[in-house]
Design a protein around this motif. Structure first.
Motif, PDB file in Angstrom:
ATOM      1  N   ASP A 393       0.870  -1.302   0.030  1.00 44.17           N
ATOM      2  CA  ASP A 393      -0.028   0.157   0.205  1.00 44.17           C
ATOM      3  C   ASP A 393       0.948   1.199  -0.157  1.00 44.17           C
ATOM      4  N   ARG A 397       0.909   3.957  -2.848  1.00 40.25           N
ATOM      5  CA  ARG A 397       0.549   5.335  -2.758  1.00 40.25           C
ATOM      6  C   ARG A 397       1.718   6.400  -3.431  1.00 40.25           C
TER       7      ARG A 397
ATOM      8  N   ARG B 155      -6.523   0.146   6.512  1.00 37.34           N
ATOM      9  CA  ARG B 155      -6.223   1.464   6.769  1.00 37.34           C
ATOM     10  C   ARG B 155      -4.701   1.778   6.279  1.00 37.34           C
ATOM     11  N   GLU B 156      -4.146   2.792   6.616  1.00 43.14           N
ATOM     12  CA  GLU B 156      -2.791   3.337   5.894  1.00 43.14           C
ATOM     13  C   GLU B 156      -1.624   2.471   6.724  1.00 43.14           C
ATOM     14  N   THR B 157      -2.020   2.048   7.807  1.00 42.79           N
ATOM     15  CA  THR B 157      -0.855   1.606   8.552  1.00 42.79           C
ATOM     16  C   THR B 157      -1.454   0.267   9.262  1.00 42.79           C
ATOM     17  N   SER B 170      -1.449  -3.740   4.213  1.00 37.62           N
ATOM     18  CA  SER B 170      -2.516  -2.986   4.306  1.00 37.62           C
ATOM     19  C   SER B 170      -2.959  -2.365   3.076  1.00 37.62           C
ATOM     20  N   TRP B 171      -4.209  -1.939   3.370  1.00 37.86           N
ATOM     21  CA  TRP B 171      -4.950  -1.345   1.739  1.00 37.86           C
ATOM     22  C   TRP B 171      -5.763  -0.140   2.466  1.00 37.86           C
ATOM     23  N   SER B 172      -5.414   0.685   1.929  1.00 39.04           N
ATOM     24  CA  SER B 172      -6.403   2.178   2.188  1.00 39.04           C
ATOM     25  C   SER B 172      -6.617   2.802   1.029  1.00 39.04           C
ATOM     26  N   PRO B 173      -7.837   3.483   1.062  1.00 40.07           N
ATOM     27  CA  PRO B 173      -8.515   4.194  -0.003  1.00 40.07           C
ATOM     28  C   PRO B 173      -7.634   5.321  -0.495  1.00 40.07           C
ATOM     29  N   SER B 174      -7.187   5.472  -1.523  1.00 40.56           N
ATOM     30  CA  SER B 174      -6.535   6.621  -2.082  1.00 40.56           C
ATOM     31  C   SER B 174      -7.159   8.074  -2.432  1.00 40.56           C
ATOM     32  N   THR B 175      -6.409   9.008  -1.923  1.00 38.84           N
ATOM     33  CA  THR B 175      -7.325  10.183  -2.368  1.00 38.84           C
ATOM     34  C   THR B 175      -6.476  10.871  -3.738  1.00 38.84           C
ATOM     35  N   LEU B 176      -5.667  10.062  -4.110  1.00 35.40           N
ATOM     36  CA  LEU B 176      -4.951  10.153  -5.363  1.00 35.40           C
ATOM     37  C   LEU B 176      -5.551   9.746  -6.549  1.00 35.40           C
ATOM     38  N   PRO B 177      -5.302  10.164  -7.980  1.00 36.51           N
ATOM     39  CA  PRO B 177      -5.856   9.658  -9.001  1.00 36.51           C
ATOM     40  C   PRO B 177      -5.089   8.169  -9.285  1.00 36.51           C
ATOM     41  N   GLU B 178      -5.686   7.411  -9.786  1.00 33.74           N
ATOM     42  CA  GLU B 178      -5.150   6.121 -10.391  1.00 33.74           C
ATOM     43  C   GLU B 178      -4.190   6.141 -11.466  1.00 33.74           C
ATOM     44  N   ASN B 208      -5.681  -4.034  -5.411  1.00 35.36           N
ATOM     45  CA  ASN B 208      -6.431  -3.226  -6.034  1.00 35.36           C
ATOM     46  C   ASN B 208      -7.390  -3.758  -6.911  1.00 35.36           C
ATOM     47  N   ARG B 213     -12.841  -0.940  -8.633  1.00 35.11           N
ATOM     48  CA  ARG B 213     -12.930   0.516  -8.753  1.00 35.11           C
ATOM     49  C   ARG B 213     -13.990   1.147  -8.499  1.00 35.11           C
ATOM     50  N   ARG B 221     -15.070   9.579   1.297  1.00 34.53           N
ATOM     51  CA  ARG B 221     -14.142  10.335   2.278  1.00 34.53           C
ATOM     52  C   ARG B 221     -14.520  11.654   2.255  1.00 34.53           C
TER      53      ARG B 221
END
Lengths: 458, 394
Positions: A393, A397, B155-157, B170-178, B208, B213, B221
């Motif tokens: 992850d 990122r 989550r992120e960590t 870990s897996w967390s939703p991204s706020t960045l474009p794919e 992912n 998607r 969020r």
């Protein structure tokens, strides 16, 4: 061991000891890579920050935060909900926090003494305070400026004292709640000792978990620390570190075999000076520094050399940092260390030198990459190990962020091969050069460059 | 001393841990068990989640926090004495279908009232906040059924609870474009000489693809943290359902620290929890049958309402255990009562069930962690805390 050639050493100087090469920096370091690092360690403590006129002292920030909080709580008790114009302690805290991390990040992105700035980060992480605790958020940045920066090239024991007794550390580790059970105040209200700060000082900040202390040492040390607390509006000196004799546990204290006569405020100070000079502390600091500059599991030789310097110089941090630079093992050609997210963001900013990456972009990057400064998950600080930094992850990122930076700054990559050489020198190898040559757009070239293993490692 | 184990209202049968459960052997080995643990950070108020509306002292103690008896917007009845918060309708359905057990008056060994230390004890599985640098769930994976050793933190960590496992991502939703597929493919080429990065990228792409998607977690969020919590539970369901996916997932849900105007806050919190577990169930599909979802919190809250319409940090609270693998439709509580003299320190619901017993029962019967490992490596020094058996369907 033999050192790599000077071109490679120059890249190491800028990336492993610095915070990522700015344009021209690698060339500048090529003549004398070690000298280039050493001259950054000379000179005054790196206390100035970009735009620090906007930053508040911990004392001012603390008083204002708790004033707003109290007002807010009064209003919450009333019948009507506080309106939009009411006191907003959380917003105040967030603004102070954001101002601090922007100033800190911009400073790191622009400094001509990146090796000094790296040491600020190192010691700030060693003495972690985390905004994870709400009351710490408005003063976490001030902690670094007030307790860490002035001592980065000073003496370890002075930094230890400044950090231990800083309001941010005392709030973070519950020292403000700790009361000697046999002190006048403790006898009256039946409240007692909180060992949190005492334990973390021994376990994390000085001796280390295998440093040979006992639970009894922790408890006794915590008793010696009683009296030290944070002034508030009920007491006096709102937001300052103060000593209150009425909560100090009376009596002599024996810690690590040494007895300290009851001397009120000086008892803990003397005990701290002694643990700072303890051989286990020298070794613990040596391990952490060697892990940071040599390898996640550092070789014994590197640790022993640094521990010796720590002991011989009485914890002189400039001498200790110079000893790291002197270690051949810290100059190995292999990039064993993975950058932390903070290092990754700042080295991108340094390499690309673009105003398009500022303010919201910086804040967002630190958040999504999972390493907002002063937000470590525990008093142990951020991990310095690759397996914690390059999980699926976390890596993905970074790639996403690299792609976004590419779109924002693509223009900088009209000559991607040149940019790669400026950022990575001779580490921009054939494979990377080919990839950049064949990139579909300048934006993609930047994404590839920032995603490359060479750039993500140091 | 409080009279414990009293039968309230003359109609409440309260099964006693360790006595009323069949002592029959473990469930047949079946592998492929799924476990999700949701950490409710902030201290969930157990008496709002599962009000003991039939307890003679309930209304007097709770005042404005009493949501009223079943019917007409009041609690959703469970057994004539306990009910569920009205916003937990989905969970109520699981209870009715025998797929949810409620554990009441439960607590970790932590007996102070700091979130910080309380969460550490909850997660590290020892008796003190600095007792271990990893977590009971993470450590248990080293001893679990080989099919159940892969875990994910949604989550992120990786939270303390899950640290210590060997195969934890870990897996967390991204706020960045794919990033586009072409760029990813080119990056893959750059990683060919670097196994750490190459493996991590492959794993990320796989995760992912499993999550898909269509979640719009970024949109969620922006709408708010609670919608995001719901979305992440759905993500956990998808990851756990995947044939080659993780078998253990950990999630967080914060916002439970309800010192002020609690009723309104909890309406939102419970709605999100209820929808989230519902979404997880949908995403799990057929795998729900082999799933158990456990909610845990660092402590319960004070029994009485405070001066600001909320509750303060307490001790005993509630855990939900939901899933197709759960022997549910039961309230498991050694009920201490709510009379003033029954409360811990005169203020908190007295904990009568050790959360470690619950966790040991689940880890043993569901993930096949051997008893010796549970007593020592997983929950050090817990030989005297007997695993609660029979929580998982045989």
């Amino acid at each position: 061991m033999s050192l790599p050639d000077r071109q490679t050493q120059a890249v190491i100087a800028a990336n492993r000891f610095g915070l990522g090469a700015r344009e021209g920096e690698i060339r500048e370091a090529e003549g004398d890579p070690r000298g280039w690092v050493r001259q950054q360690l000379a000179g005054p403590a790196p206390t100035r920050l970009a735009g620090d006129g906007d930053l508040w002292s911990s004392r001012d920030s603390y008083s204002e935060f708790f004033r707003l909080l109290k007002q807010r709580q009064q209003m919450d008790k009333g019948a009507a909900a506080p309106g939009k114009d009411g006191p907003r302690p959380a917003a105040f805290s967030r603004d102070r926090y954001n101002a601090e991390i922007l100033a800190r990040t911009r400073t790191a992105a622009a400094t001509t003494r990146p090796a000094a700035e790296r040491m600020v980060w190192f010691w700030s992480n060693h003495f972690t305070v985390s905004a994870y605790r709400t009351s710490v958020a408005p003063i976490a940045g001030a902690f670094e400026r007030e307790a860490i920066r002035p001592h980065v090239f000073g003496r370890f024991e002075d930094m230890l004292l400044a950090a231990t007794f800083h309001p941010a550390m005392m709030l973070y580790l519950d020292q403000h709640k700790s009361i000697g059970p046999n002190s006048p105040r403790g006898q009256r209200n039946g409240r007692g000792l909180n060992e949190n700060l005492g334990r973390e000082v021994l376990e994390l900040h000085t001796l280390g978990v295998d440093g040979g202390y006992t639970q009894k040492d922790v408890t006794t040390f915590a008793k010696a620390l009683t009296g030290w607390t944070v002034g508030d509006s009920h007491r006096s000196e709102d937001g300052a570190a103060i000593y209150v004799d009425a909560i100090h546990e009376p009596g002599d204290k024996t810690i690590l075999g040494r007895t300290y006569a009851d001397g009120g405020r000086e008892q803990a100070v003397q005990a701290l000076r002694d643990v700072a000079a303890h051989p286990a502390t020298a070794r613990h600091m040596a391990v952490k520094l060697a892990r940071h500059f040599v390898a996640d599991d550092p070789p014994d030789g590197a640790v022993a050399a640094l521990a010796r310097t720590f002991r011989d110089t009485g914890g002189d941090l400039r001498a200790l940092t110079e000893a790291v630079v002197d270690l051949d093992m810290a100059w190995g050609a292999e990039q064993r260390k993975v950058k932390t997210p903070q290092e990754y963001v700042v080295s991108s900013l340094r390499g690309l030198e673009t105003a398009r990456l500022d303010g919201p972009v910086i804040l967002n990057a630190l958040r999504v990459l999972g390493q907002r400064p002063f937000w470590a998950p525990s008093p142990a600080g951020w991990s310095d190990r690759a397996d914690n930094l390059a999980g699926p992850d976390a890596l993905y990122r970074r790639i996403e962020w690299a792609a976004q930076v590419g779109r924002l700054t693509g223009r900088r990559a009209e000559n991607p091969a040149r940019l790669a050489r400026s950022m990575l020198g001779v580490l921009a190898d054939r494979r990377l050069a080919d990839a950049l040559d064949h990139a579909g757009s300048p934006a993609q070239a930047i994404a590839l460059l920032l995603s490359s293993p060479q750039f993500q490692r140091r | 001393m409080p009279t414990r184990r009293q039968v309230l209202g003359g109609m409440m049968a309260v099964p006693l841990a360790g006595l009323s459960f069949p002592r029959a052997g473990r469930a047949a080995a079946r592998g492929d068990a799924r476990l999700a643990v949701v950490i409710m950070r902030g201290g969930m108020d157990g008496l709002s989640a599962v009000p003991a509306y039939g307890d003679p002292d309930f209304h007097r103690q709770r005042g404005q926090l009493d949501l009223g008896p079943p019917g007409d917007g009041g609690v959703l009845d469970l057994d004539g004495t306990f009910g569920l918060h009205p916003r937990l309708a989905t969970l109520h359905g699981f209870y009715g279908a025998g797929e949810m057990a409620v554990l009441h008056a439960v607590a970790s060994p932590y007996r102070d009232r700091s979130h910080f230390s309380g969460q550490d004890v909850l997660e590290n599985g020892t008796l003190t906040d600095r007792g271990a640098g990893d977590g009971w769930l993470g450590r248990s994976l080293r001893h679990a059924d080989p099919s159940a050793r892969r875990a994910i933190s949604v989550r992120e960590t990786v939270p303390l609870l899950l640290r210590g496992g060997k195969d934890v991502a870990s897996w967390s939703p991204s706020t960045l474009p794919e990033p586009d597929a072409d760029t990813l493919q080119r990056i893959g080429v750059l990683y060919e000489g670097d196994p750490l990065f190459a493996n991590a990228l492959r794993a990320a792409v796989r995760l992912n693809a499993t999550v898909g998607r269509d979640l719009d977690t970024e949109g969620e969020r922006r709408r708010g943290r609670l919608q995001q919590a719901t979305g992440l539970m759905q993500v956990a369901g998808r990851l756990l359902a995947a044939p080659d996916g993780p078998r253990v997932a950990v999630l967080d849900m914060d916002g439970w620290d309800t010192h002020t105007r609690q009723n309104g806050l909890l309406d939102q919190q419970f709605t999100a929890l209820d929808q989230g577990i519902g979404a997880m169930r949908e995403a799990l599909g057929e795998a729900w049958r082999r799933t158990a979802v456990l909610t845990v919190t660092e402590f319960g809250r004070t029994v009485a309402v405070n001066g600001t319409g909320g509750t303060d940090h307490g001790t005993g609270g509630v855990s939900f255990l939901v899933g197709g693998a759960v022997r549910g439709g039961r309230i498991i509580a050694d009920w201490p009562g709510l009379a003033a003299q029954a409360l811990l320190d005169g203020r908190d619901l007295r904990p009568t069930t050790d959360l470690r017993a619950v966790a040991k029962g689940i880890l043993g019967d569901h993930l096949r962690v051997p008893g010796a490992a549970l007593d020592t490596a997983v929950f050090p020094g817990s030989e005297n805390v007997r695993p609660m058996r029979g929580l998982i369907r045989a």
